[in-house]
Design an enzyme around this catalytic site. Sequence first.
Site, PDB file in Angstrom:
ATOM      1  N   HIS A 226       0.278  13.119  -9.257  1.00 12.34           N
ATOM      2  CA  HIS A 226      -0.257  11.797  -8.910  1.00 12.34           C
ATOM      3  C   HIS A 226      -1.508  11.852  -8.052  1.00 12.34           C
ATOM      4  O   HIS A 226      -2.552  11.333  -8.419  1.00 12.34           O
ATOM      5  CB  HIS A 226       0.830  10.976  -8.210  1.00 12.34           C
ATOM      6  CG  HIS A 226       0.393   9.599  -7.837  1.00 12.34           C
ATOM      7  ND1 HIS A 226      -0.026   9.271  -6.566  1.00 12.34           N
ATOM      8  CD2 HIS A 226       0.288   8.463  -8.566  1.00 12.34           C
ATOM      9  CE1 HIS A 226      -0.372   7.991  -6.537  1.00 12.34           C
ATOM     10  NE2 HIS A 226      -0.189   7.482  -7.730  1.00 12.34           N
ATOM     11  N   GLU A 265       9.838  10.458  -4.801  1.00 12.83           N
ATOM     12  CA  GLU A 265       8.620   9.743  -5.182  1.00 12.83           C
ATOM     13  C   GLU A 265       7.434  10.038  -4.255  1.00 12.83           C
ATOM     14  O   GLU A 265       6.874   9.141  -3.630  1.00 12.83           O
ATOM     15  CB  GLU A 265       8.876   8.236  -5.252  1.00 12.83           C
ATOM     16  CG  GLU A 265       9.876   7.845  -6.325  1.00 12.83           C
ATOM     17  CD  GLU A 265       9.923   6.352  -6.548  1.00 12.83           C
ATOM     18  OE1 GLU A 265       8.927   5.803  -7.036  1.00 12.83           O
ATOM     19  OE2 GLU A 265      10.962   5.747  -6.212  1.00 12.83           O
ATOM     20  N   HIS A 267       3.754  10.399  -3.254  1.00 15.00           N
ATOM     21  CA  HIS A 267       2.513   9.826  -3.787  1.00 15.00           C
ATOM     22  C   HIS A 267       1.301  10.431  -3.083  1.00 15.00           C
ATOM     23  O   HIS A 267       0.725  11.400  -3.525  1.00 15.00           O
ATOM     24  CB  HIS A 267       2.537   8.304  -3.669  1.00 15.00           C
ATOM     25  CG  HIS A 267       3.432   7.640  -4.652  1.00 15.00           C
ATOM     26  ND1 HIS A 267       3.157   7.605  -5.994  1.00 15.00           N
ATOM     27  CD2 HIS A 267       4.608   6.975  -4.494  1.00 15.00           C
ATOM     28  CE1 HIS A 267       4.118   6.956  -6.625  1.00 15.00           C
ATOM     29  NE2 HIS A 267       5.018   6.566  -5.737  1.00 15.00           N
ATOM     30  N   GLU A 282       7.437   7.554  -1.239  1.00 16.98           N
ATOM     31  CA  GLU A 282       7.787   6.138  -1.334  1.00 16.98           C
ATOM     32  C   GLU A 282       9.246   5.879  -0.983  1.00 16.98           C
ATOM     33  O   GLU A 282       9.643   4.743  -0.737  1.00 16.98           O
ATOM     34  CB  GLU A 282       7.474   5.616  -2.737  1.00 16.98           C
ATOM     35  CG  GLU A 282       7.301   4.116  -2.787  1.00 16.98           C
ATOM     36  CD  GLU A 282       6.758   3.621  -4.120  1.00 16.98           C
ATOM     37  OE1 GLU A 282       6.800   2.396  -4.329  1.00 16.98           O
ATOM     38  OE2 GLU A 282       6.299   4.440  -4.934  1.00 16.98           O
TER      39      GLU A 282
END
Length: 290
Positions: A226, A265, A267, A282
């Site tokens: 990401h 998650e 990021h 996240e």
Amino acid sequence: MIPRVTSTAQTDLTEGADPYGICAADDGALWVTLVHSGAVVRLSADGGRRDYPIGAQARPSVVTVGRDGTAWFTRTGDDRITALDRTGAMTTFELASGSGPFGICVGADGAVWFTESTGDRLGRIDPDATVSYVALPEGCFPAFVAAGADGAVWATLNHADAVVRILPSADPEVIDIPTPGAAPVGITWGGDAVWFVEIATGRIGRIGDDRLVTEFALPDPACRPHAITAGPDGCWFTEWATDRVGHIGRDGTVEEYDLPSSVSEPHGITVAPDGAVWVAAESGSVVRLG
């Protein structure tokens, strides 16, 4: 030389899903966006914390820090850019409705550049607060943006499978990625080249001065890289789907590290002045890798 991660330290910021963007300042402080609750957090090097709420509708996304210590962040939810200086004073720039600002960086001349993902434009805020725009191909969905060493800025064009190079005095130069469906997202200047991630194909890309694109396949093509940031010996990136952080050397050598089991998650990612790598997850925390 591949850096070795020997320890991780987790700092919980929220009980629910929230931390998204992260950027280290020269003074060792960290700026973190809380995309769902609508706030920006400053974590000082001595462990202090200060929250700056702006409202859940704002959806603060990506954050960068200027040379004067001012934090700049995009507000994807309400189409604004906000500057937050050392005193806590905020200055906000309203953009076109529905423009979807997302990526942001500070250029070599001190100007702030940002992407309008649904507006298909790159915006520039000069030090005198003048806002100007560069039009990009229709439907290209610009994502992240990064400053190069020669005064140029580079942005990923997520829906166009391309990267664009921008100079204030020239037309945009679009560079196609060889792999179809790459969906590039994060991008950074790595000292000798531009590096970017391909979230849909699980690859890291490199663009040198010759504008040739070299792609490096990651071990898991479904890891969904990401964000990416430069470090002393290569670049660090997040693997959103596998809860890992990766490092790629300038020769393309890849090393991956699992995050703590309570973290998911990942990021945003940044490298602090002391060399530590910080990740915004996240799931509710930031994680230090050292």
